[in-house]
Scaffold this active site. Structure first.
Site, short mmCIF file in Angstrom:
data_model
loop_
_atom_site.label_atom_id
_atom_site.label_comp_id
_atom_site.label_asym_id
_atom_site.label_seq_id
_atom_site.Cartn_x
_atom_site.Cartn_y
_atom_site.Cartn_z
N ASP A 43 -5.57 3.41 2.03
CA ASP A 43 -4.75 3.63 0.84
C ASP A 43 -5.33 4.75 -0.02
O ASP A 43 -4.75 5.14 -1.03
CB ASP A 43 -4.53 2.33 0.05
CG ASP A 43 -5.82 1.69 -0.43
OD1 ASP A 43 -6.91 2.23 -0.16
OD2 ASP A 43 -5.73 0.62 -1.07
N SER A 44 -6.47 5.30 0.42
CA SER A 44 -7.00 6.55 -0.15
C SER A 44 -5.96 7.66 -0.09
O SER A 44 -6.07 8.66 -0.80
CB SER A 44 -8.26 6.98 0.60
OG SER A 44 -8.05 6.95 2.00
N ASP A 82 -4.86 -0.19 5.76
CA ASP A 82 -5.08 -0.89 4.50
C ASP A 82 -3.83 -1.61 4.03
O ASP A 82 -2.72 -1.05 4.12
CB ASP A 82 -5.46 0.13 3.40
CG ASP A 82 -6.94 0.38 3.31
OD1 ASP A 82 -7.73 -0.50 3.69
OD2 ASP A 82 -7.32 1.47 2.83
N LYS A 110 -6.70 -4.22 6.82
CA LYS A 110 -7.91 -4.27 5.98
C LYS A 110 -7.51 -4.68 4.57
O LYS A 110 -6.54 -4.15 4.02
CB LYS A 110 -8.64 -2.92 5.96
CG LYS A 110 -9.91 -2.95 5.08
CD LYS A 110 -10.79 -1.73 5.31
CE LYS A 110 -10.32 -0.48 4.63
NZ LYS A 110 -10.32 -0.57 3.14
N GLU A 112 -9.22 -5.79 0.59
CA GLU A 112 -10.39 -5.75 -0.28
C GLU A 112 -10.58 -7.10 -0.96
O GLU A 112 -9.62 -7.69 -1.45
CB GLU A 112 -10.22 -4.68 -1.36
CG GLU A 112 -10.07 -3.27 -0.80
CD GLU A 112 -9.90 -2.23 -1.90
OE1 GLU A 112 -10.04 -2.58 -3.09
OE2 GLU A 112 -9.63 -1.07 -1.56
N GLU A 179 -18.79 -0.73 1.29
CA GLU A 179 -18.74 0.57 0.61
C GLU A 179 -19.71 0.60 -0.55
O GLU A 179 -19.74 -0.30 -1.39
CB GLU A 179 -17.32 0.87 0.11
CG GLU A 179 -17.24 2.20 -0.64
CD GLU A 179 -15.82 2.69 -0.89
OE1 GLU A 179 -15.70 3.74 -1.56
OE2 GLU A 179 -14.85 2.05 -0.45
#
Length: 269
Positions: A43-44, A82, A110, A112, A179
């Site tokens: 999602d960067s 993501d 993925k 978070e 990270e």
């Protein structure tokens, strides 16, 4: 095509593996030729592709669009996607979002979070959706952290992160991504889970895999660059420079020369 079983085998054999973010078919094809092991449709893309100042506005539809493009361009790498901000807040959201990106070509999703994700991880895994849990600096929570900075810098915070890892692994998480944590913690977590591949970004050289945002490692980030980034483009020249940068990155991850000490956070825990 690289599979989750391959990543587990790499870990068992002590072979490092490479991962890069990717959002389009042409870059994906170059990564295929360079034999990059895995790709993260991150999602960067909110920042690097859409020009936003965080990842928060990215939608599931955005992720599916870019996942499909990457999959068409690359038949070699293991593909993770993501789940974007607030797309897995409820179990139903998580199932629907995962279904969308898996049908677009992802092999894993993925998310978070920490221990609180355990039920979601369990339900997704039961439904045939492999899950990677992203811990440490989690960009979707940037407003909670108050900026992008090193996480788990005390023993107490490190132990909390380890407890979060244990909870999601027990729930069925197949991969962990760390990270921006001290190298010592990256090593501790990698050794703690012999069956679970651990990918690091700014988490030291001991993790099983490394990931970078592709624009960062090609020198396309203007302004502040994170400590853990190495520009692989500046070492290349000529018509195949981008492809050569990908090959150099893959080789540097496999031989352990990336990340070097200057790209890691050395904090005594």
């Amino acid at each position: 095509m690289v599979s989750l079983s391959d990543l587990r085998r790499f870990k068992a054999d002590g072979r490092k593996f490479s991962c890069l973010t990717c959002y389009d078919a042409s870059m994906a094809k170059a990564m295929e030729i360079a034999e990059v092991d895995s790709i993260l449709i991150g999602d960067s893309l909110g920042m690097s592709i859409q020009g936003r100042d965080s990842t928060l506005p990215v939608t599931v539809a955005d992720m599916a669009y870019h996942t499909a493009a990457v999959r068409r361009g690359n038949q070699h790498a293991f593909i993770m996607t993501d789940l974007p901000f607030m797309s897995y807040a409820t179990l139903n959201d998580a199932l629907q979002s995962s279904k969308t990106v898996m049908q677009a070509g992802a092999q894993m999703v993925k998310m978070e979070g920490g221990a609180w994700l355990a039920e979601t991880v369990q339900v997704l895994t039961r439904n045939g959706i492999p899950v990677c849990v992203h811990l440490g600096l989690t960009p979707q929570s940037v407003h909670v952290f108050g900026g992008y900075k090193l996480q788990a810098r005390t023993r107490e915070a490190a132990d909390q992160l380890i407890a979060d890892c244990k909870a999601v692994v027990e729930a069925g998480a197949a991969l962990l991504l760390l990270e921006c944590v001290p190298a010592q913690l990256g090593q501790e977590i990698t050794e703690l889970f012999p069956q679970i591949p651990v990918i690091g970004i700014g988490a030291g050289a001991a993790t099983d895999g490394q990931v970078l945002v592709v624009q960062d490692m090609l020198g396309l980030t203007f302004g502040h660059t994170a400590k853990f980034v190495r520009n692989f483009m500046q070492e290349q020249s000529g018509a195949t420079a981008i492809l050569d940068a990908f090959k150099a990155y893959h080789a540097a991850v496999l031989d352990g020369s990336f990340p070097a000490p200057e790209q890691t956070f050395q904090v005594e825990l």
